[in-house]
Motif scaffolding. Structure first.
Motif, PDB file in Angstrom:
ATOM      1  N   PRO A  62      35.332 -19.725 -24.257  1.00 27.44           N
ATOM      2  CA  PRO A  62      35.487 -18.330 -24.677  1.00 27.44           C
ATOM      3  C   PRO A  62      35.452 -17.423 -23.453  1.00 27.44           C
ATOM      4  CG  PRO A  62      33.828 -19.453 -26.000  1.00 27.44           C
ATOM      5  CD  PRO A  62      34.149 -20.351 -24.857  1.00 27.44           C
ATOM      6  N   PRO A  63      36.129 -16.289 -23.494  1.00 27.46           N
ATOM      7  CA  PRO A  63      36.148 -15.391 -22.334  1.00 27.46           C
ATOM      8  C   PRO A  63      34.786 -14.733 -22.093  1.00 27.46           C
ATOM      9  CG  PRO A  63      37.238 -14.372 -24.207  1.00 27.46           C
ATOM     10  CD  PRO A  63      36.966 -15.795 -24.597  1.00 27.46           C
ATOM     11  N   HIS A 107      31.463 -23.523 -22.387  1.00 28.48           N
ATOM     12  CA  HIS A 107      30.961 -22.185 -22.101  1.00 28.48           C
ATOM     13  C   HIS A 107      31.107 -21.899 -20.614  1.00 28.48           C
ATOM     14  CE1 HIS A 107      27.438 -24.711 -21.184  1.00 28.48           C
ATOM     15  NE2 HIS A 107      27.104 -23.770 -20.325  1.00 28.48           N
ATOM     16  N   LEU A 108      31.029 -20.617 -20.257  1.00 27.52           N
ATOM     17  CA  LEU A 108      31.207 -20.193 -18.875  1.00 27.52           C
ATOM     18  C   LEU A 108      29.860 -19.885 -18.234  1.00 27.52           C
ATOM     19  CD1 LEU A 108      34.259 -17.779 -19.297  1.00 27.52           C
ATOM     20  CD2 LEU A 108      34.300 -20.118 -18.429  1.00 27.52           C
ATOM     21  N   SER A 109      29.710 -20.323 -16.994  1.00 27.37           N
ATOM     22  CA  SER A 109      28.504 -20.033 -16.231  1.00 27.37           C
ATOM     23  C   SER A 109      28.839 -19.039 -15.126  1.00 27.37           C
ATOM     24  CB  SER A 109      27.937 -21.310 -15.609  1.00 27.37           C
ATOM     25  OG  SER A 109      26.866 -21.009 -14.738  1.00 27.37           O
ATOM     26  N   THR A 110      28.100 -17.946 -15.077  1.00 31.44           N
ATOM     27  CA  THR A 110      28.350 -16.920 -14.054  1.00 31.44           C
ATOM     28  C   THR A 110      27.180 -16.809 -13.082  1.00 31.44           C
ATOM     29  OG1 THR A 110      27.436 -15.214 -15.520  1.00 31.44           O
ATOM     30  CG2 THR A 110      29.812 -15.589 -15.595  1.00 31.44           C
ATOM     31  N   VAL A 111      26.398 -17.866 -12.965  1.00 26.82           N
ATOM     32  CA  VAL A 111      25.214 -17.839 -12.106  1.00 26.82           C
ATOM     33  C   VAL A 111      25.600 -17.569 -10.659  1.00 26.82           C
ATOM     34  CG1 VAL A 111      23.280 -19.184 -11.225  1.00 26.82           C
ATOM     35  CG2 VAL A 111      23.927 -19.362 -13.630  1.00 26.82           C
ATOM     36  N   GLY A 152      30.600 -27.988 -19.827  1.00 28.26           N
ATOM     37  CA  GLY A 152      30.690 -28.736 -21.075  1.00 28.26           C
ATOM     38  C   GLY A 152      32.081 -29.160 -21.479  1.00 28.26           C
ATOM     39  N   VAL A 153      33.118 -28.660 -20.786  1.00 32.18           N
ATOM     40  CA  VAL A 153      34.495 -28.967 -21.173  1.00 32.18           C
ATOM     41  C   VAL A 153      34.852 -30.411 -20.845  1.00 32.18           C
ATOM     42  CG1 VAL A 153      36.916 -28.453 -20.707  1.00 32.18           C
ATOM     43  CG2 VAL A 153      35.295 -26.579 -21.028  1.00 32.18           C
ATOM     44  N   ASP A 154      34.605 -30.827 -19.606  1.00 38.57           N
ATOM     45  CA  ASP A 154      34.961 -32.187 -19.183  1.00 38.57           C
ATOM     46  C   ASP A 154      34.221 -33.236 -20.012  1.00 38.57           C
ATOM     47  OD1 ASP A 154      36.496 -30.936 -17.332  1.00 38.57           O
ATOM     48  OD2 ASP A 154      35.401 -31.635 -15.571  1.00 38.57           O
ATOM     49  N   MET A 155      32.956 -32.964 -20.312  1.00 44.95           N
ATOM     50  CA  MET A 155      32.175 -33.923 -21.093  1.00 44.95           C
ATOM     51  C   MET A 155      32.762 -34.083 -22.495  1.00 44.95           C
ATOM     52  SD  MET A 155      28.115 -33.893 -22.051  1.00 44.95           S
ATOM     53  CE  MET A 155      27.657 -34.008 -20.323  1.00 44.95           C
ATOM     54  N   LYS A 156      33.094 -32.959 -23.146  1.00 41.58           N
ATOM     55  CA  LYS A 156      33.671 -33.028 -24.487  1.00 41.58           C
ATOM     56  C   LYS A 156      35.001 -33.753 -24.471  1.00 41.58           C
ATOM     57  CE  LYS A 156      31.496 -28.993 -26.600  1.00 41.58           C
ATOM     58  NZ  LYS A 156      31.706 -27.712 -27.307  1.00 41.58           N
TER      59      LYS A 156
END
Length: 246
Positions: A62-63, A107-111, A152-156
């Motif tokens: 999601p954006p 999900h996106l991480s912006t850390v 989480g994208v690659d794992m899914k």
């Protein structure tokens, strides 16, 4: 000969960037139209004479919806109200309305708060900027955006390929990506008797991934020719490009 069943797995972070450069470099296309063109590209991997499509899995995030300060203008940006966020949400909605498509979200991480250029050109080029070949004053702030990391994208994607193959839901896997992280999934698919075909969108396949696939197939060459002649790629029957890996 028995008909094959095909499952297509799309790494959106990889595919979207390259595909939009081919069919919508000016970012003027409506999300519904882009979704249709993306689907038509994917479906070309299925030979209607001898194959059936099981499903198209599309992996994205999601954006952004958080608030940050722009590194150049220092003004606050509310990503939840940005044009990019609205466009991406509409694109996801349009894709879910296409036949056989399942959207799988990470999900996106912006850390790390990494920023980059939305579109690259002779001015907006990070390497040139670092070398001092570009005057920072020439940079368009509207072409600078936060570049979050996908989680989480690659794992899914890897788990879904494994599940589809082990459950015998498909015996031909199409992966549209250039990421060598999917080598374990490719190995397992081939051990279980499935054919594993990679569409790297014309990019060079690096690492072990080239050793653990049954072949390369892409459809981008005709899109490039059509763009060069001023034609729209999807309105012409694309000529696919095959390359068998020994």
């Amino acid at each position: 000969m028995a008909r094959r069943t095909v499952a297509i797995f799309v790494d959106a972070g990889f595919f979207n960037r390259l595909f939009t450069q081919l069919v919508d470099p000016d970012m003027s296309m409506k999300p519904s139209e882009l979704a249709k063109r993306m689907w038509h590209y994917w479906i070309k991997h299925v030979d209607r004479k001898s194959e059936d499509l099981y499903r198209i899995y599309y992996y994205d995030c999601p954006p952004l919806t958080n608030k940050v300060h722009h590194p150049i203008t220092n003004r606050q940006i509310d990503f939840s109200k940005s044009d990019i966020t609205r466009y991406k949400n509409k694109l996801h909605e349009a894709l879910m309305q296409q036949p056989y498509v399942a959207c799988r979200m990470g999900h996106l991480s912006t850390v790390d708060k990494q920023w980059g250029f939305i579109r690259q050109d002779k001015i907006h080029d990070f390497k040139k900027l670092i070398r001092g070949d570009v005057d920072p004053k020439e940079i368009n702030p509207d072409n600078v955006s936060l570049r979050p990391r996908q989680k989480g994208v690659d794992m899914k994607l890897g788990i879904d390929i494994t599940s589809v193959v082990l459950k015998k839901l498909a015996n031909k896997i199409i992966l549209i990506s250039g990421d060598s992280d999917f080598v374990p999934a490719a190995k397992l698919a081939r051990v279980e008797g499935a054919h594993f075909i990679l569409d790297a969108m014309g990019r060079t396949v690096k690492g072990d991934l080239a050793e653990h696939i049954d072949g390369l197939k892409t459809h981008v060459s005709r899109y490039r020719r059509d763009n060069a002649s001023g034609l729209e790629g999807i309105k012409v029957t694309p000529h696919h490009q095959d390359k068998k890996i020994p």
